[in-house]
Design a protein around this motif. Structure first.
Motif, mmCIF file in Angstrom:
data_model
loop_
_atom_site.group_PDB
_atom_site.id
_atom_site.type_symbol
_atom_site.label_atom_id
_atom_site.label_comp_id
_atom_site.label_asym_id
_atom_site.label_seq_id
_atom_site.Cartn_x
_atom_site.Cartn_y
_atom_site.Cartn_z
ATOM 1 N N LEU A 30 0.851 -1.177 -0.124
ATOM 2 C CA LEU A 30 -0.089 0.329 0.048
ATOM 3 C C LEU A 30 0.949 1.297 -0.016
ATOM 4 O O LEU A 30 0.677 2.218 -0.683
ATOM 5 N N ALA A 31 1.895 1.113 0.600
ATOM 6 C CA ALA A 31 3.028 2.306 0.883
ATOM 7 C C ALA A 31 3.623 2.600 -0.459
ATOM 8 O O ALA A 31 3.645 3.712 -1.068
ATOM 9 N N THR A 32 3.758 1.494 -1.226
ATOM 10 C CA THR A 32 4.477 1.602 -2.310
ATOM 11 C C THR A 32 3.703 2.208 -3.521
ATOM 12 O O THR A 32 4.059 3.085 -4.195
ATOM 13 N N ASP A 33 2.428 1.832 -3.425
ATOM 14 C CA ASP A 33 1.531 2.445 -4.498
ATOM 15 C C ASP A 33 1.111 3.939 -3.999
ATOM 16 O O ASP A 33 0.927 4.492 -5.120
ATOM 17 N N GLY A 34 1.048 4.420 -2.847
ATOM 18 C CA GLY A 34 0.379 5.536 -2.476
ATOM 19 C C GLY A 34 0.775 6.454 -1.182
ATOM 20 O O GLY A 34 0.337 7.170 -1.104
ATOM 21 N N ALA A 37 -0.426 7.733 3.533
ATOM 22 C CA ALA A 37 -1.980 7.891 3.519
ATOM 23 C C ALA A 37 -2.570 6.621 2.981
ATOM 24 O O ALA A 37 -3.770 6.400 3.586
ATOM 25 N N LYS A 38 -1.881 6.007 2.191
ATOM 26 C CA LYS A 38 -2.645 4.533 1.702
ATOM 27 C C LYS A 38 -2.441 3.397 2.816
ATOM 28 O O LYS A 38 -3.157 2.404 2.567
ATOM 29 N N VAL A 39 -1.661 3.382 3.687
ATOM 30 C CA VAL A 39 -1.589 2.313 4.605
ATOM 31 C C VAL A 39 -2.638 2.354 5.643
ATOM 32 O O VAL A 39 -2.818 2.892 6.677
ATOM 33 N N VAL A 40 -3.695 1.696 5.216
ATOM 34 C CA VAL A 40 -5.172 1.478 6.056
ATOM 35 C C VAL A 40 -5.195 0.151 6.591
ATOM 36 O O VAL A 40 -4.930 -0.934 5.705
ATOM 37 N N PHE A 59 -2.108 -5.444 15.685
ATOM 38 C CA PHE A 59 -1.938 -3.984 15.522
ATOM 39 C C PHE A 59 -3.017 -3.311 16.307
ATOM 40 O O PHE A 59 -4.181 -3.636 15.943
ATOM 41 N N ALA A 60 -2.615 -2.417 17.171
ATOM 42 C CA ALA A 60 -3.954 -1.694 17.949
ATOM 43 C C ALA A 60 -4.676 -0.759 17.130
ATOM 44 O O ALA A 60 -5.751 -0.620 17.322
ATOM 45 N N GLY A 61 -3.931 -0.418 16.120
ATOM 46 C CA GLY A 61 -4.697 0.592 15.325
ATOM 47 C C GLY A 61 -3.980 0.896 13.881
ATOM 48 O O GLY A 61 -2.761 0.269 13.793
ATOM 49 N N GLN A 62 -4.233 1.490 12.925
ATOM 50 C CA GLN A 62 -3.800 2.096 11.769
ATOM 51 C C GLN A 62 -2.311 2.650 12.064
ATOM 52 O O GLN A 62 -1.394 2.167 11.375
ATOM 53 N N GLY A 63 -2.134 3.418 13.084
ATOM 54 C CA GLY A 63 -0.935 4.008 13.497
ATOM 55 C C GLY A 63 0.098 3.041 13.783
ATOM 56 O O GLY A 63 1.481 3.304 13.500
ATOM 57 N N ASP A 64 -0.132 1.880 14.399
ATOM 58 C CA ASP A 64 0.611 0.812 14.664
ATOM 59 C C ASP A 64 1.209 0.170 13.411
ATOM 60 O O ASP A 64 2.383 -0.246 13.186
ATOM 61 N N LEU A 65 0.305 -0.089 12.344
ATOM 62 C CA LEU A 65 0.704 -0.751 11.297
ATOM 63 C C LEU A 65 1.576 0.142 10.399
ATOM 64 O O LEU A 65 2.682 -0.193 9.806
ATOM 65 N N LEU A 66 1.347 1.328 10.363
ATOM 66 C CA LEU A 66 2.091 2.529 9.763
ATOM 67 C C LEU A 66 3.449 2.494 10.399
ATOM 68 O O LEU A 66 4.543 2.355 9.408
ATOM 69 N N THR A 122 6.938 7.153 3.270
ATOM 70 C CA THR A 122 6.605 6.257 4.431
ATOM 71 C C THR A 122 7.625 6.372 5.153
ATOM 72 O O THR A 122 7.357 6.320 6.366
ATOM 73 N N ALA A 123 8.739 6.385 4.909
ATOM 74 C CA ALA A 123 10.086 6.233 5.906
ATOM 75 C C ALA A 123 10.179 7.140 6.727
ATOM 76 O O ALA A 123 10.740 7.093 7.967
ATOM 77 N N PHE A 124 9.621 8.385 6.386
ATOM 78 C CA PHE A 124 9.804 9.766 7.170
ATOM 79 C C PHE A 124 8.368 10.208 7.633
ATOM 80 O O PHE A 124 8.420 11.479 7.714
ATOM 81 N N SER A 125 7.395 9.356 7.434
ATOM 82 C CA SER A 125 6.220 9.725 7.839
ATOM 83 C C SER A 125 5.960 9.839 9.345
ATOM 84 O O SER A 125 6.662 9.248 10.087
ATOM 85 N N HIS A 126 4.939 10.355 9.865
ATOM 86 C CA HIS A 126 4.551 10.311 11.391
ATOM 87 C C HIS A 126 3.264 9.200 11.543
ATOM 88 O O HIS A 126 2.390 9.532 10.746
ATOM 89 N N SER A 127 3.485 8.406 12.468
ATOM 90 C CA SER A 127 2.494 7.675 12.841
ATOM 91 C C SER A 127 1.232 8.321 13.256
ATOM 92 O O SER A 127 1.554 9.617 14.004
ATOM 93 N N ALA A 128 0.071 7.650 13.608
ATOM 94 C CA ALA A 128 -0.920 8.296 14.087
ATOM 95 C C ALA A 128 -0.863 8.371 15.325
ATOM 96 O O ALA A 128 -0.258 7.784 15.941
#
Length: 229
Positions: A30-34, A37-40, A59-66, A122-128
């Motif tokens: 998902l990260a590769t594609d978009g 923001a696409k890591v849901v 994973f407790a939530g989307q932020g943990d997966l991200l 994604t490598a430099f993104s902030h988790s939720a």
């Protein structure tokens, strides 16, 4: 086809009892594609062939997966930096080899950004908010064994080699990571999202080489200086 193979790999991982890694694999797709923001989590679960309820057991939530995907992306970035450095021909002078290595990992950094923009972002993104984000580094000395900071530690090691071989004055060493990293990162973003993105490939490659060489030159002892080797 590549995405389909990765999806199949994720499902295979789940059937072998490794759902967490299957979800990370799907998240990397998902990260590769978009980008981040696409890591849901729900979509990662769908790609892995499981229910969202099953995904929430890992994973407790989307932020943990991200965060997990972010760390994976950082590892891929570091791999790319090392591959470019490893491709250098052997040199007969340790100082010259240290210079070439620093320039090479810079080119590997920018090259990864251009080849995999979604993963780079994604490598430099902030988790939720609420994710188990690492807070143990204030931007000075990251933990050496934390894979999230492997690319930074590669840069630090290359700078240490410049000092050890006499190519860089010890007085230039403090803060050198920030100068080198911010220049390479800024160039990557200009090429991805800025006006430099319109450069023809040959001009773009020349800019990358020129910028990385300039980073190295700015750190070195001038040729002919008594401290140079």
């Amino acid at each position: 086809m590549e995405t389909n193979r990765a999806s199949q790999g994720a499902k295979a991982g789940y059937h072998h009892g490794d759902l967490r890694n299957a979800l990370i694999t799907a998240g990397v797709e998902l990260a590769t594609d978009g980008g981040p923001a696409k890591v849901v989590l729900r979509e990662a679960a769908r790609r892995a062939g499981v229910s969202p309820t099953a995904a929430y057991r890992h994973f407790a939530g989307q932020g943990d997966l991200l965060l997990a995907v972010k760390i994976h992306a950082q590892q891929l970035l570091a791999d790319a930096m090392e591959r470019v450095a490893a491709s250098l021909p052997p040199g007969d002078h340790p100082g010259a080899a240290a210079e070439r290595r620093l320039a090479a990992i810079g080119r590997g950094y920018v090259g990864f950004a251009l080849e995999h923009p979604g993963l780079f972002r994604t490598a430099f993104s902030h988790s939720a908010p609420g994710a188990a984000e690492d807070t143990g580094w204030g931007g000075v000395t990251p933990p050496a064994d934390n894979p999230q900071y492997r690319s930074y530690n590669l840069l630090s090691q290359a700078l240490d080699e410049l000092v050890a071989t006499g190519r860089m004055p010890a007085g230039n060493r403090p803060g050198a990571e920030a100068a080198a990293w911010s220049t390479a990162h800024g160039l990557a973003m200009l090429l991805l999202d800025g006006p430099m993105g319109r450069l023809p490939a040959t001009d773009r490659d020349a800019v990358i080489v020129r910028t990385t060489d300039t980073i190295v030159a700015g750190l070195l002892v001038p040729r002919g200086h008594p401290g140079s080797r």
